[in-house]
Design an enzyme around this catalytic site. Sequence first.
Site: not given
Length: 576
Positions: A100, A130, A139, A175, A179, A253, A265, A267, A317
């Site tokens: 990890q 998404d 993970d 864990n 990651v 972006n 975003a 709003y 994102s």
Amino acid sequence: MADTDNGVSRRNVLKIAGGSMAATGLAGLAGAKGQVEVNVGFKSERGRQVALSQADETVRNFNSLSIVTAKMPAQAAKGLRKNPNIRYVEMNGTVHAHAQTLPWGIDRVDADVAHSNGETGNGADIAILDTGIDSDHPDLQANLGAGKDFSGKGTWEDGDGHGTHCAGIANAVNNSEGVVGVSTEATLHAGKVLGDDGSGSFADVAAGIEWAADQGYDVASLSLGASSGTTALKDAIDYAHNNGVLVVSSAGNSGPCTDCVGYPAAYSNALAVSSTDEDDSLSSFSSTGSEIELAAPGGSIYSTYTGGGYSTLSGTSMSCPHVSGAAAQLMANGASNTEARQTLKNTAEDIGLGSNEQGAGLLDVEAALGGGGGGSDPSLAVSTGSASNVGTSSATLSGDLTDLGGASSVDVYFEYGESGTTLDSTTATQTLSTAGSFSADVSNLNGNTDYDFRAVAEASDGDTDAGSAVTFTTSGSGGTTGPAVDSLSVNNRSNGGWARFEVSWSVSDADGDLSSVALALAQSSTVDSSTTSVSGSSASGSDRLQEKKGSGSYDVTVTVTDSNGNTASQTTTVSA
């Protein structure tokens, strides 16, 4: 020509606000002998039958993929490669878990500190709206809940990688592999509102938002956007907000640009997030505008990916799920969507960007949770450290004030006494207005004697706390060869948010009775310290010392102590 609806091109759809992808594969039949296990990709049913006819054992038939895994003689496998109905034949290799790692973004927003304080987001629900989520990812599996497809694919599985990447940032399991996420034990729900090409319609996204609200989920994470919005999308955002969902959305972006925050975003009932790089600068691609409420790491973020793998992507994102994971932790503690939103902004770190770039500032998970988040009251907390510079009649005692518990200031001191007696001696009181390490020297001790001590804190609002008792032994009156500091080097890793130093050291003792090595970072007083137990005649190591929002010159001191209490120190001065 693309279909249109209400004057909006069908292809003027919401796109993922993410970045690059990477893929790897396995191969290698040359030199193989005996029986082998292979993955055979076929072009048609005839190819599948040919592959099966050569198999001694069929290991796996895939449901949707034109692949069969089988065991067969190596010679037969090599022969299949020449068949026009076969696309490929490759060895079925083994994949091993990576240890990890702590992605820089998780470290920068202090989510790892929140984890060590027991904050995991357990009990909260995050909807990742998404491209779906890889349900087999090691993970993510333990944190996966429900899923629903709105893209027409027929499954909420991720065929792109973007959704899985965002899910890992928000809530990868803590864990021993891969990651770790900002949150680690919230429940992830996959709303597949974008197809495997990374795009979807406004209606698909609105339906996913409605679903998240109707299921009672706490956070809706939207790492997607378009240059314009629709009333249907706004209605869905407002509906979710009014039903207790905190909607978090990537700003877009389109940078470098001004006043270019995308939708949803832009709003008012969505929390818009911009992107920063590892040096706390605004990411070159990040959209900006008055709608920005928070900034979060988004440049070169390492996270989970499809196929059980991992990848590095960049984009707002990636910033969005950092905030989503933090919001989940606050809401797991009982905060409402509006309380969580305000707490995240109130505790954000000012990194010197314009308000249209960073909003209230950079996300600070530790500070947000330390502020209570509207769900649970913070508690005064102090811990006892270690004794250093121990001689025949003196020692330096250390402690750490980890939380002021909402008080404006806290008085700290040490109680100490000979082991087996009451701790009836105290050091002078120090008043602290921020959390941090503190220390005090004690003298007039008896030689070759065990002493107990503990750190005590008394807050200005009346709360008290005390650390556990720690024992140290003064040295005898006789003397032995003392230890020595052989080397001390400091690697300056400071950035705009931290004064941070990697300290490497080596020590020795001719008598072979090394006991401990203590490091201290100080300006007018000690701001950080660490102690390592050592033994034998030589030892070396490396430790990190740091101060949040620190600057200027610091003294870095290493002190080595042997089992008889003899010490040696070396100090160097560095600047952040």
